[in-house]
Write a protein that holds these residues in place. Structure first.
Motif, short mmCIF file in Angstrom:
data_model
loop_
_atom_site.label_atom_id
_atom_site.label_comp_id
_atom_site.label_asym_id
_atom_site.label_seq_id
_atom_site.Cartn_x
_atom_site.Cartn_y
_atom_site.Cartn_z
N MET A 188 -41.30 -28.97 4.30
CA MET A 188 -39.95 -28.54 4.66
C MET A 188 -38.92 -29.25 3.78
SD MET A 188 -38.89 -30.69 8.06
CE MET A 188 -38.60 -32.46 7.96
N LYS A 189 -37.71 -28.72 3.77
CA LYS A 189 -36.62 -29.34 3.02
C LYS A 189 -35.81 -30.26 3.93
CE LYS A 189 -35.96 -25.84 -0.58
NZ LYS A 189 -37.24 -25.18 -0.36
N ALA A 190 -35.38 -31.38 3.36
CA ALA A 190 -34.57 -32.33 4.11
C ALA A 190 -33.66 -33.09 3.15
CB ALA A 190 -35.45 -33.33 4.88
N ILE A 191 -32.53 -33.55 3.66
CA ILE A 191 -31.63 -34.40 2.88
C ILE A 191 -31.96 -35.85 3.20
CG2 ILE A 191 -29.24 -35.14 2.57
CD1 ILE A 191 -29.70 -32.49 1.30
N GLN A 192 -32.23 -36.63 2.17
CA GLN A 192 -32.68 -38.01 2.34
C GLN A 192 -31.95 -38.91 1.35
OE1 GLN A 192 -36.75 -39.33 0.92
NE2 GLN A 192 -37.16 -39.26 3.11
N PHE A 193 -31.78 -40.18 1.71
CA PHE A 193 -31.30 -41.15 0.72
C PHE A 193 -32.26 -42.34 0.69
CE2 PHE A 193 -28.82 -41.99 4.62
CZ PHE A 193 -29.00 -43.35 4.81
N GLU A 194 -32.45 -42.84 -0.53
CA GLU A 194 -33.39 -43.95 -0.74
C GLU A 194 -32.68 -45.25 -1.07
OE1 GLU A 194 -36.02 -42.49 -3.74
OE2 GLU A 194 -37.04 -41.11 -2.36
N LEU A 231 -38.22 -29.03 16.74
CA LEU A 231 -37.21 -27.97 16.74
C LEU A 231 -37.12 -27.33 15.37
CD1 LEU A 231 -34.26 -29.76 18.59
CD2 LEU A 231 -35.99 -28.25 19.58
N LYS A 232 -37.02 -26.01 15.35
CA LYS A 232 -36.61 -25.31 14.14
C LYS A 232 -35.09 -25.37 14.13
CE LYS A 232 -36.80 -20.90 11.66
NZ LYS A 232 -37.02 -21.58 10.37
N VAL A 233 -34.54 -26.18 13.26
CA VAL A 233 -33.11 -26.50 13.29
C VAL A 233 -32.28 -25.30 12.82
CG1 VAL A 233 -31.33 -28.02 12.37
CG2 VAL A 233 -33.59 -28.94 12.91
N GLU A 234 -31.26 -24.98 13.62
CA GLU A 234 -30.33 -23.90 13.28
C GLU A 234 -28.96 -24.42 12.88
OE1 GLU A 234 -32.07 -20.21 15.97
OE2 GLU A 234 -30.32 -21.32 16.69
N ALA A 235 -28.59 -25.60 13.38
CA ALA A 235 -27.28 -26.17 13.06
C ALA A 235 -27.33 -27.68 13.21
CB ALA A 235 -26.19 -25.59 13.97
N ILE A 236 -26.59 -28.37 12.34
CA ILE A 236 -26.58 -29.84 12.30
C ILE A 236 -25.13 -30.31 12.30
CG2 ILE A 236 -27.32 -31.87 11.01
CD1 ILE A 236 -29.06 -29.47 9.43
N GLY A 237 -24.79 -31.20 13.19
CA GLY A 237 -23.45 -31.75 13.22
C GLY A 237 -23.30 -32.88 12.20
N VAL A 238 -22.15 -32.92 11.53
CA VAL A 238 -21.86 -33.98 10.56
C VAL A 238 -20.86 -34.94 11.19
CG1 VAL A 238 -21.01 -34.51 8.25
CG2 VAL A 238 -22.25 -32.37 8.67
N ASN A 239 -21.13 -36.25 11.08
CA ASN A 239 -20.31 -37.25 11.74
C ASN A 239 -20.09 -38.47 10.85
OD1 ASN A 239 -20.28 -36.08 14.61
ND2 ASN A 239 -22.45 -36.08 14.10
N TYR A 240 -19.07 -39.26 11.21
CA TYR A 240 -18.83 -40.50 10.47
C TYR A 240 -20.00 -41.46 10.61
CZ TYR A 240 -14.05 -39.42 9.10
OH TYR A 240 -12.95 -38.84 8.51
N ALA A 241 -20.77 -41.34 11.69
CA ALA A 241 -21.96 -42.18 11.82
C ALA A 241 -22.93 -41.90 10.67
CB ALA A 241 -22.63 -41.92 13.16
N ASP A 242 -22.98 -40.65 10.21
CA ASP A 242 -23.85 -40.30 9.09
C ASP A 242 -23.41 -41.00 7.81
OD1 ASP A 242 -24.96 -38.61 10.97
OD2 ASP A 242 -24.00 -36.82 10.18
N THR A 243 -22.10 -41.05 7.59
CA THR A 243 -21.60 -41.71 6.38
C THR A 243 -21.81 -43.22 6.47
OG1 THR A 243 -19.31 -41.94 7.19
CG2 THR A 243 -19.88 -39.88 6.09
N ALA A 244 -21.67 -43.77 7.68
CA ALA A 244 -21.91 -45.20 7.85
C ALA A 244 -23.39 -45.53 7.61
CB ALA A 244 -21.49 -45.65 9.25
N ARG A 245 -24.27 -44.67 8.07
CA ARG A 245 -25.69 -44.84 7.79
C ARG A 245 -25.93 -44.85 6.28
NH1 ARG A 245 -29.57 -46.40 11.62
NH2 ARG A 245 -29.55 -45.08 13.47
N GLY A 261 -31.94 -35.33 11.43
CA GLY A 261 -31.33 -34.03 11.69
C GLY A 261 -31.04 -33.20 10.46
N TYR A 262 -30.83 -33.83 9.30
CA TYR A 262 -30.51 -33.08 8.08
C TYR A 262 -31.80 -32.49 7.50
CZ TYR A 262 -25.77 -35.17 7.62
OH TYR A 262 -24.46 -35.56 7.79
N ALA A 263 -32.37 -31.53 8.21
CA ALA A 263 -33.67 -31.00 7.81
C ALA A 263 -33.89 -29.63 8.44
CB ALA A 263 -34.78 -31.96 8.25
N GLU A 264 -34.92 -28.96 7.97
CA GLU A 264 -35.26 -27.65 8.52
C GLU A 264 -35.95 -27.76 9.87
OE1 GLU A 264 -35.93 -24.69 4.79
OE2 GLU A 264 -37.47 -26.26 5.00
#
Length: 324
Positions: free
Chosen positions: A1-7, A32-46, A93-96
């Motif tokens: 599957m496709k996912a957004i990741q940082f190393e 879950l087969k993901v249909e929608a993902i919420g974007v939050n400042y917690a993601d940027t802090a991560r 969550g940033y994944a299919e």
């Protein structure tokens, strides 16, 4: 599957689309087969390595997901394959596809889209609990909502009115955002980029100050907010968006019997009764149209880096959503 990741930690450019193995459900979990993902400042802090708890590398961000139950693990009896649900997860969550604890899944009511439902778990629950559980807003009280056009702020304005606030004062940084806050139900709107915004808050309350303030900027905004409070006022701190710490002398709270209260959503998630009841209420309010969600944009998952840049540049309003 496709996912957004940082190393590695860093700016939006460290987010990369990867091809990884589809997850399998453990005991008590679903995929879950993901249909929608919420974007939050917690993601940027991560992503920046600045979150309140450690972020191990490599990491797939994303705590809010809505979608369809694809696989069910052992000892799962509360949901079935094919159910449409929304939930909060710790990561991934940033994944299919994503795994989730079956006990945290909330059914999505008819007529509510996945893009709408996913705007509720983090920001909706935050708005709900900083007003009620932590802020203890009582009917007729005055509340100050900073960043009233943002994801939490836009919901907090509406929920404050729903819970009986006597006056809702909202701040924002542009005329467009101020108008949005007013359209959502704010009784007074104030541009916080103006140096005298605190005086404007006090003027709006006839010099009395506010009973509850929702503060997420930190630094000088926190200190000025404390000066806006009336006796027995409660300042609920739920973020530090500016990245600037606020030095506080507790003795300064004594003369007006003020309270400064911290809020961290994962603690609510540990209280299942609080999590489930409030999330169901938020979805019902959305289904009935009493709670209007501001979706600032829906973007392909591949544009995650661009979405992070837009959000941190304060070039957006409302909730930002990614779709696989």
């Amino acid at each position: 599957m496709k996912a957004i990741q940082f190393e590695e930690y860093g700016g939006p450019d460290v987010l990369e689309m990867k091809e990884i193995t589809k997850p399998q459900p453990g005991e008590g979990e679903v995929v879950l087969k993901v249909e929608a993902i919420g974007v939050n400042y917690a993601d940027t802090a991560r992503r920046e390595g600045a979150y309140v708890v450690p972020t191990p590398l490599p990491f797939i961000p994303g705590a809010e997901v809505a979608g369809v139950v694809e696989e069910v693990g052992e000892n799962v009896t509360t949901v079935n394959k094919g159910d449409r649900v929304v939930t909060l997860i710790e990561k991934g969550g940033y994944a299919e596809y994503a795994t989730a604890n079956a006990q945290t899944l909330i059914p999505i009511p008819e007529g509510v889209t996945s893009e709408t439902a996913v705007a509720l778990p983090l920001q909706g629950l935050t708005a709900y609990h900083i007003i009620t559980t932590m802020g203890r807003l009582e009917k007729g009280e005055t509340i100050l909502v900073h960043a009233g056009a943002g994801g939490v702020g836009s919901l907090a304005i509406q929920l404050a009115n729903h819970f009986g606030a006597g006056m809702v004062i909202a701040t924002a940084s542009t005329e467009e955002k101020l108008q949005l806050a007013k359209d959502l139900g704010a009784d007074a709107v104030i541009n916080y980029t103006e140096s005298n915004w605190r005086e404007q808050v006090l003027e709006a309350t006839g010099g009395k100050g506010v009973d509850v303030a929702l503060e997420m900027a930190g630094g000088d905004v926190f200190h000025e907010t404390v000066k806006c409070m009336r006796s027995f006022g409660r300042v609920v701190v739920y973020g530090v968006a500016s990245g600037e710490p606020a030095l506080m002398y507790p003795s300064g709270l004594m003369n007006r019997n003020l309270s400064v209260i911290g809020f961290f959503l994962p603690q609510i998630m540990k209280r299942r009764e609080l999590l489930m009841s409030s999330m169901k209420e938020l979805l019902m309010l959305t289904q009935s149209g009493d709670l209007k969600l501001t979706i600032g944009g829906v973007y392909p998952l591949s544009e995650a880096a661009n979405v992070h840049e837009l959000m941190q540049g304060r070039k957006t309003k409302g909730k930002l959503v990614l779709v696989p």
